[in-house]
Write a protein that holds these residues in place. Structure first.
Motif, PDB file in Angstrom:
ATOM      1  N   ALA A 110      -0.149   4.536  -0.025  1.00  0.00           N
ATOM      2  CA  ALA A 110      -1.185   3.751  -0.686  1.00  0.00           C
ATOM      3  C   ALA A 110      -1.646   4.508  -1.926  1.00  0.00           C
ATOM      4  O   ALA A 110      -1.981   5.690  -1.860  1.00  0.00           O
ATOM      5  CB  ALA A 110      -2.359   3.524   0.256  1.00  0.00           C
ATOM      6  N   ALA A 116      -6.242  -2.877  -1.494  1.00  0.00           N
ATOM      7  CA  ALA A 116      -5.281  -3.930  -1.149  1.00  0.00           C
ATOM      8  C   ALA A 116      -6.068  -5.226  -0.978  1.00  0.00           C
ATOM      9  O   ALA A 116      -6.610  -5.502   0.084  1.00  0.00           O
ATOM     10  CB  ALA A 116      -4.540  -3.576   0.119  1.00  0.00           C
ATOM     11  N   ASP A 121      -0.682  -5.634  -0.258  1.00  0.00           N
ATOM     12  CA  ASP A 121      -0.434  -4.258   0.159  1.00  0.00           C
ATOM     13  C   ASP A 121       0.791  -3.669  -0.527  1.00  0.00           C
ATOM     14  O   ASP A 121       0.828  -2.485  -0.840  1.00  0.00           O
ATOM     15  CB  ASP A 121      -0.244  -4.180   1.675  1.00  0.00           C
ATOM     16  CG  ASP A 121      -1.504  -4.561   2.427  1.00  0.00           C
ATOM     17  OD1 ASP A 121      -2.592  -4.506   1.831  1.00  0.00           O
ATOM     18  OD2 ASP A 121      -1.390  -4.926   3.609  1.00  0.00           O
ATOM     19  N   SER A 125       1.071   0.009  -3.062  1.00  0.00           N
ATOM     20  CA  SER A 125       1.689   1.130  -2.354  1.00  0.00           C
ATOM     21  C   SER A 125       3.114   1.350  -2.838  1.00  0.00           C
ATOM     22  O   SER A 125       3.739   0.465  -3.401  1.00  0.00           O
ATOM     23  CB  SER A 125       1.676   0.880  -0.846  1.00  0.00           C
ATOM     24  OG  SER A 125       2.427  -0.262  -0.529  1.00  0.00           O
TER      25      SER A 125
END
Length: 143
Positions: A110, A116, A121, A125
């Protein structure tokens, strides 16, 4: 027009504009490097303990324990790690005597200060992966 004192203000403004992204880049690259080293170490140590274990049950138990320890040391989230163990030649039981074990550990890093939001997400990341190969003894599991 009086320009007295404007050079200092321009220097501070340009310095801050250039310094903030540079500091963020250093922090982000540090986090990525830490997770990459963690994935490599987890794969290497897991492959070693599986190859050196006396039987399949012990290999699985030790592999899980080592993976958890290395993950904790390097700050890898246990629920974000994907582990793959394969054997060559492919047999019904993996690991097997004389096989070559390949352990792959994949994780996602991350990025710092990027939330996020809305399930994004993947955008917030970076994927990292570590792979290790270990040869199992021909006498593995026989004693």
């Amino acid at each position: 027009m009086d320009d007295e004192g404007s050079a200092a203000l321009e220097f501070i403004t340009v310095g801050v504009v250039l310094l903030v992204p540079l500091v963020y880049l250093i922090i982000a690259l540090g986090a990525i490097q830490e997770q990459t080293l963690g994935a490599e170490a987890a794969a290497r140590q897991t492959a070693r303990v599986i190859a050196l274990a006396p039987d399949a049950d012990t290999a699985e138990l030790r592999g899980e324990r080592v993976l958890a320890d290395v993950s904790e040391q390097y700050g890898l989230a246990p629920d974000a790690i994907e582990v793959s163990v394969t054997c060559l030649p492919a047999t019904a039981a993996c690991p097997a005597a004389g096989a070559t074990i390949t352990v792959t550990v994949a994780a996602r890093v991350a990025l710092p200060l990027i939330p996020a939001i809305f399930g994004a997400d993947d955008a917030a990341s970076i994927p990292v992966e570590g792979t290790a190969v270990q040869k199992v003894s021909r006498l593995w599991g026989s004693g």
